[in-house]
Design an enzyme around this catalytic site. Structure first.
Site, short mmCIF file in Angstrom:
data_model
loop_
_atom_site.label_atom_id
_atom_site.label_comp_id
_atom_site.label_asym_id
_atom_site.label_seq_id
_atom_site.Cartn_x
_atom_site.Cartn_y
_atom_site.Cartn_z
N ASP A 41 0.85 -1.19 0.00
CA ASP A 41 0.00 0.00 0.00
C ASP A 41 0.89 1.24 0.00
O ASP A 41 1.66 1.46 0.94
CB ASP A 41 -0.90 -0.02 1.24
CG ASP A 41 -2.02 1.00 1.18
OD1 ASP A 41 -2.18 1.65 0.14
OD2 ASP A 41 -2.74 1.14 2.19
N ASP B 49 -2.81 2.56 -6.17
CA ASP B 49 -1.82 2.65 -5.08
C ASP B 49 -1.73 1.43 -4.18
O ASP B 49 -1.05 1.46 -3.16
CB ASP B 49 -2.09 3.89 -4.23
CG ASP B 49 -3.46 3.86 -3.56
OD1 ASP B 49 -4.32 3.06 -3.99
OD2 ASP B 49 -3.66 4.62 -2.60
N GLU B 50 -2.42 0.33 -4.51
CA GLU B 50 -2.28 -0.87 -3.68
C GLU B 50 -2.51 -2.13 -4.49
O GLU B 50 -3.22 -2.13 -5.49
CB GLU B 50 -3.22 -0.82 -2.48
CG GLU B 50 -4.69 -0.75 -2.81
CD GLU B 50 -5.58 -0.81 -1.57
OE1 GLU B 50 -5.27 -1.60 -0.65
OE2 GLU B 50 -6.59 -0.07 -1.54
#
Length: 365
Positions: free
Chosen positions: A14, A108-109
């Protein structure tokens, strides 16, 4: 001790305050300053906040006006999604050097299954550390990671030592870790559910574990069975490299509130056109049209209709959205409209038929 379900080595990576961190990286003048991506002090909603801004209580999804009130020195930056996607692809390229089993959740993850990996490294913890180090050196951003036997625990663990840290929950630590966990930290337990659990005397994983399947199903419906399983470390969902979307949508926040349906129709036409483009690009169609309405007082309403056939064309989407718009009278002026399509033609998936396996809890993490 044995666990009678698949035991894997899963990493959840993350990125730390991704959008805001990209803006601070690209503009050194923003470093160590409170930054909000999206919104403005007059309109819109915060999409992301830097850690400097979070100290003031600023989070994603709050209004720009409230954010400015919480932090008068807050700097608003317009989102640059093309740039975020560019950075995200660089990060994913690093992931693929370790495994092909990468399931992105967003820009983003992502989840990585490194049970068997391209480096031949038996330690998922070492792989996570190496990946985070490479992201920092090659991209310039920090990331956090969670490492454990399944996706659920890895996701929870990735938030444990944020920012720029990682947490490994070894197989033998899974049950004590979950029992001691605050119920608010359980992935899938939102604010409303947490409040309901508090009222039922459920504050920790241990409290949750003490409730029967029948009790949890009675109070939380289908989610009850999920809670019963995950608090016992059971989450058999595999890392899916080609993640199939449940819905596709488009929405717009307006510069000025709309009080007339006539003005809304033109906006809906533009939104339907954008949705059609996304559907065609993904070669996806759906049966259920949902109209999302956010009012000037920030209350939100959704109206849905399921058709007997799949659609992807703007005209049919718009026709159904109009019907939903006129379904009942508006109670307030409108600041946001959105249209989404679900019940997609991608929903029919063959059962994997994978066998449940039993593995001794002696994996090197």
């Amino acid at each position: 001790m044995k666990m009678d379900f698949p035991l894997r080595k899963i990493i959840h990576v993350d990125m730390d305050a991704f959008y805001a961190s990209v803006e601070q990286m690209d503009n050194p003048g923003l470093k160590e300053k409170p930054v909000a991506v999206g919104g403005s002090e007059k309109r819109g909603v915060v999409a992301a906040a830097s850690y400097e801004a979070r100290k003031y209580g600023i989070r994603s999804a709050i209004s720009g006006a409230l954010a400015k009130k919480l932090c008068p020195d807050l700097i608003f930056v317009k989102p640059r999604f093309d740039r975020y996607k560019e950075i995200s692809l660089k990060i994913r390229a690093i992931f693929y050097e370790y495994t092909d089993l990468v399931e992105p959740l967003s820009l983003d993850e992502a989840y990585l299954d490194v049970t068997t990996n391209k480096k031949g490294n038996p330690s998922a913890s070492q792989i996570a550390e190496e990946i985070r180090d490479r992201i920092f050196k090659e991209v310039g951003l920090t990331a956090s990671a969670g490492i454990s036997i399944n996706k659920f625990i890895a996701k929870v663990a990735s938030d444990y030592n944020k920012p720029n840290g990682q947490k490994t929950v070894n197989p033998e630590e899974v049950l004590p870790f979950l029992e001691n966990l605050d119920i608010r930290k359980f992935y899938g337990v939102g604010k409303v559910t947490a409040e309901k659990m508090y009222q039922l005397g459920i504050f920790t994983g241990k409290d949750l574990k003490g409730k029967s399947t029948e009790f949890l199903t009675e109070h939380f419906g289908k989610s009850g069975a999920y809670y019963y399983q995950v608090v016992r470390g059971i989450h058999t969902s595999e890392v899916k490299p080609n993640r199939i979307p449940k819905s596709i949508g488009a929405e717009r926040t307006f510069d000025e509130n709309l009080s007339s349906e006539i003005f809304m129709l033109k906006k809906l036409e533009n939104i339907a056109f954008e949705l059609e483009k996304r559907l065609k690009k993904s070669t996806i169609a759906g049966k259920t049209v949902t109209l999302k309405i956010k009012y000037s007082d920030f209350s939100q309403q959704t109206r849905s209709k399921t058709l007997p056939y799949f659609i992807a064309e703007k005209s049919l989407i718009l026709e159904t959205a109009k019907e939903l718009l006129y379904q009942e009278k508006m109670g307030n002026s409108v600041r946001l409209l959105g249209i989404s399509l679900s019940n997609l033609n991608t929903d029919k998936k063959a059962a994997s038929g994978k066998k449940t396996i039993s593995i001794q809890l002696k994996l090197d993490f």
